[in-house]
Design an enzyme around this catalytic site. Structure first.
Site, PDB file in Angstrom:
ATOM      1  N   LYS A 100     -39.327 -25.416 -23.401  1.00 28.72           N
ATOM      2  CA  LYS A 100     -37.940 -24.989 -23.190  1.00 28.72           C
ATOM      3  C   LYS A 100     -37.100 -26.246 -23.024  1.00 28.72           C
ATOM      4  O   LYS A 100     -37.630 -27.303 -22.666  1.00 28.72           O
ATOM      5  CB  LYS A 100     -37.879 -24.148 -21.900  1.00 28.72           C
ATOM      6  N   GLY A 146     -25.525  -8.346 -15.226  1.00 24.48           N
ATOM      7  CA  GLY A 146     -25.369  -9.290 -16.343  1.00 24.48           C
ATOM      8  C   GLY A 146     -25.308  -8.524 -17.646  1.00 24.48           C
ATOM      9  O   GLY A 146     -26.312  -7.972 -18.105  1.00 24.48           O
ATOM     10  N   GLY A 159     -24.355  -9.638 -20.786  1.00 28.58           N
ATOM     11  CA  GLY A 159     -24.122 -10.582 -21.884  1.00 28.58           C
ATOM     12  C   GLY A 159     -24.760 -10.064 -23.156  1.00 28.58           C
ATOM     13  O   GLY A 159     -24.797  -8.857 -23.410  1.00 28.58           O
ATOM     14  N   HIS A 160     -25.298 -10.975 -23.960  1.00 25.37           N
ATOM     15  CA  HIS A 160     -25.866 -10.607 -25.260  1.00 25.37           C
ATOM     16  C   HIS A 160     -26.953  -9.536 -25.125  1.00 25.37           C
ATOM     17  O   HIS A 160     -26.986  -8.587 -25.884  1.00 25.37           O
ATOM     18  CB  HIS A 160     -26.491 -11.840 -25.921  1.00 25.37           C
ATOM     19  N   VAL A 161     -27.838  -9.700 -24.145  1.00 24.17           N
ATOM     20  CA  VAL A 161     -28.943  -8.746 -23.988  1.00 24.17           C
ATOM     21  C   VAL A 161     -28.492  -7.525 -23.176  1.00 24.17           C
ATOM     22  O   VAL A 161     -28.731  -6.381 -23.563  1.00 24.17           O
ATOM     23  CB  VAL A 161     -30.159  -9.403 -23.277  1.00 24.17           C
TER      24      VAL A 161
END
Ligand code: NAD
Length: 336
Positions: free
Chosen positions: A94, A194, A196-198
């Protein structure tokens, strides 16, 4: 970072990398610095036994370098687990870029980062994570072939987030099956932290399948948009962990299950996309078990994204990607 980790880091300043609290036999840690672009990045290669280390790059405004180092060490180790449990011929790695993705990310900085990735000759393959978009990976791809998650028109697999969300949804259904006897989420109260994208795509799957979804995010504008789009409720209390819900889905950043929150959690299932949800796996995993809260391992149920990204390297079709992601359901049940 939790106070616990900060204290441990103070103790380990004398051995700042190998003695770091999250150091876990990592093979290589690369510190990247470039004066002209302002790039400060760390690449963590945890383990390459199964193949090249693949894992995304996160750009985040870390409070200090300890936080960034701790994050990359934890995230890269998580990728070793994720890639191996998903049956991919990949090791774990990562990268983190220190800085504000909204104001400090430039094409020059991304290209310079790509050159550092390239210098590792394929031992580490990058992709997107928080603070990154598919177009940033396209920029990285201008200087290195060791990048996945590039856009479809460049021959890539595009944004992995919808596949991640589908895998989380599958993992959540498996958790419901184990805990409640049925994998239907109809009528189940789910808190998504959260969006966001997911998180947003997860909200879509949940609302389409009759779950009663409540959402929360630090970005108020998004909360209002997503709530309106999917008919989700907006969380409005002062301690979301004590919300009376069946399922808590952490889809923001990691370590939300920690000393300060764990005793407040009312949900009977935790299943979300965030990496490293447990601040301390050994302590907090055990407490959840004692409290009878079923925890769906993050590195298993959020693996849809890496499965999608891997498809670029091994030329899987979309159908194969979805089939492997759907299999998260079976693996999760086996683990429970
Ligand atoms: P994202 O950046 O698109 O979304 C994160 C959201 O969380 C943002 O809307 C942000 O405002 C919100 N947020 C940040 N801090 C918060 C807080 N304290 N409380 C509430 N909301 C907060 O990221 P993403 O791509 O949706 O990823 C979400 C999580 O899932 C991350 O932990 C990421 O590492 C993990 N993950 C993502 C993928 C993927 O395919 N994108 C794959 C595996 C794991």
């Amino acid at each position: 970072m939790t106070t616990e980790l900060l204290k441990a880091n103070e103790l380990h300043k004398v051995d700042p990398v190998f003695g770091q609290v999250s150091f876990d036999g990592h093979e290589q840690v690369v510190f990247c610095n470039d004066k002209d672009t302002g790039l400060k990045a760390i690449i963590g290669i945890h383990n390459t036994v199964l193949g090249p280390a693949l894992g995304g790059t996160r750009m985040w405004n870390y409070t200090n370098e300890w936080e960034a180092l701790n994050d990359v060490l934890r995230l890269s180790r998580g990728m070793t687990y994720k890639n191996s449990i998903s049956g991919l011929n990949l090791g774990g790695g990562k990268a983190v870029i220190i800085g504000d993705a909204k104001t400090q990310k430039t094409p020059e900085l991304m290209r310079r980062f790509g050159q550092f990735v390239d210098s590792l000759s394929g031992k580490y393959i990058t992709a997107e994570d928080v603070g990154m978009e598919t177009k940033d990976m396209d920029t990285v791809n201008e200087v290195t072939k060791y990048v996945a998650g590039i856009s479809v028109d460049r021959g890539g697999s595009g944004n992995p987030s919808p596949v991640t969300a589908y895998g989380v949804y599958m993992g959540m259904k498996a958790a419901a099956k184990y805990k409640y006897g049925s994998d239907s989420l109809e009528g189940k109260k789910v808190l998504v932290q959260g969006i966001g994208h997911v998180g947003e795509v997860l909200v879509q799957h949940l609302t389409e399948n009759g779950a009663l979804v409540t959402i929360t995010d630090i970005n108020e504008e998004r909360v209002n948009q997503v709530a309106t789009k999917y008919g989700a409720a907006i969380y409005s209390g002062d301690d979301l962990y004590s919300a009376a819900v069946d399922i808590y889905a952490p889809c923001a950043l990691g370590a939300t299950i920690n000393d300060a929150t764990i005793n407040n959690i009312k949900a009977s299932i935790i299943a979300g996309a965030a990496n490293n949800q447990l601040a301390n796996e050994a302590i907090h995993g055990k407490i959840l078990k004692e409290k009878g809260i079923l925890y769906a391992p993050d590195f298993l149920i959020n693996a849809g994204g890496v499965i999608n990204v891997y498809s670029e390297l091994v030329k899987w079709t979309n159908a194969q990607v979805m089939e492997k992601t759907e299999n998260i359901y079976n693996t999760a049940l086996e683990i429970f």
